[in-house]
Design a protein around this motif. Structure first.
Motif, PDB file in Angstrom:
ATOM      1  N   PHE A  22       0.797  -1.216   0.000  1.00 18.96           N
ATOM      2  CA  PHE A  22       0.000   0.000   0.000  1.00 18.96           C
ATOM      3  C   PHE A  22       0.837   1.277   0.000  1.00 18.96           C
ATOM      4  O   PHE A  22       0.294   2.373   0.114  1.00 18.96           O
ATOM      5  CB  PHE A  22      -0.996  -0.016   1.157  1.00 18.96           C
ATOM      6  N   LYS A  42      -9.222   6.874   0.324  1.00 18.32           N
ATOM      7  CA  LYS A  42      -8.660   6.098  -0.787  1.00 18.32           C
ATOM      8  C   LYS A  42      -8.022   4.802  -0.274  1.00 18.32           C
ATOM      9  O   LYS A  42      -8.235   3.727  -0.832  1.00 18.32           O
ATOM     10  CB  LYS A  42      -7.622   6.932  -1.532  1.00 18.32           C
ATOM     11  N   GLN A  43      -7.269   4.905   0.807  1.00 22.42           N
ATOM     12  CA  GLN A  43      -6.629   3.721   1.378  1.00 22.42           C
ATOM     13  C   GLN A  43      -7.661   2.739   1.933  1.00 22.42           C
ATOM     14  O   GLN A  43      -7.489   1.529   1.825  1.00 22.42           O
ATOM     15  CB  GLN A  43      -5.638   4.134   2.467  1.00 22.42           C
ATOM     16  N   ARG A  45     -10.661   2.262   0.763  1.00 19.26           N
ATOM     17  CA  ARG A  45     -11.212   1.557  -0.402  1.00 19.26           C
ATOM     18  C   ARG A  45     -10.251   0.488  -0.896  1.00 19.26           C
ATOM     19  O   ARG A  45     -10.665  -0.631  -1.214  1.00 19.26           O
ATOM     20  CB  ARG A  45     -11.524   2.541  -1.532  1.00 19.26           C
ATOM     21  N   GLN A  46      -8.967   0.823  -0.956  1.00 14.29           N
ATOM     22  CA  GLN A  46      -7.972  -0.141  -1.407  1.00 14.29           C
ATOM     23  C   GLN A  46      -7.883  -1.338  -0.460  1.00 14.29           C
ATOM     24  O   GLN A  46      -7.812  -2.484  -0.906  1.00 14.29           O
ATOM     25  CB  GLN A  46      -6.600   0.529  -1.528  1.00 14.29           C
ATOM     26  N   GLU A  49     -10.984  -3.582  -0.889  1.00 12.15           N
ATOM     27  CA  GLU A  49     -10.890  -4.390  -2.109  1.00 12.15           C
ATOM     28  C   GLU A  49      -9.864  -5.510  -1.947  1.00 12.15           C
ATOM     29  O   GLU A  49     -10.120  -6.647  -2.334  1.00 12.15           O
ATOM     30  CB  GLU A  49     -10.523  -3.504  -3.302  1.00 12.15           C
ATOM     31  N   TYR A  50      -8.738  -5.176  -1.375  1.00 11.79           N
ATOM     32  CA  TYR A  50      -7.673  -6.170  -1.199  1.00 11.79           C
ATOM     33  C   TYR A  50      -8.138  -7.333  -0.318  1.00 11.79           C
ATOM     34  O   TYR A  50      -7.905  -8.500  -0.634  1.00 11.79           O
ATOM     35  CB  TYR A  50      -6.426  -5.517  -0.607  1.00 11.79           C
TER      36      TYR A  50
END
Length: 69
Positions: A22, A42-43, A45-46, A49-50
């Motif tokens: 990340f 943003k993080q 969301r990432q 998803e991850y």
């Protein structure tokens, strides 16, 4: 975000490995896990998803069924 620690460990990741994925430091991951700081939207969301979980599960530390890799 205590749930982050559970998710990270269920994917057999160290804080350092997750940090590299990340683009943050290991200390940042540690602070997130301890609830001292929080990831950006943003993080979040990432991360969701991850780990294949909702942002709601991450920010509310809701119990979840851990989805292994």
């Amino acid at each position: 975000m205590h749930i982050l620690r559970i998710l990270r460990k269920s994917h057999y990741l160290t804080q350092e490995k997750l940090a590299k994925k990340f683009g943050v430091t290991q200390q940042t991951i540690a602070r997130w896990e301890k609830g001292l700081t929080e990831p950006s939207i943003k993080q979040l969301r990432q991360l969701s998803e991850y780990f294949n979980v909702s942002v709601d599960e991450l920010i509310n530390n809701k119990p979840i069924a851990v989805k292994s890799v």
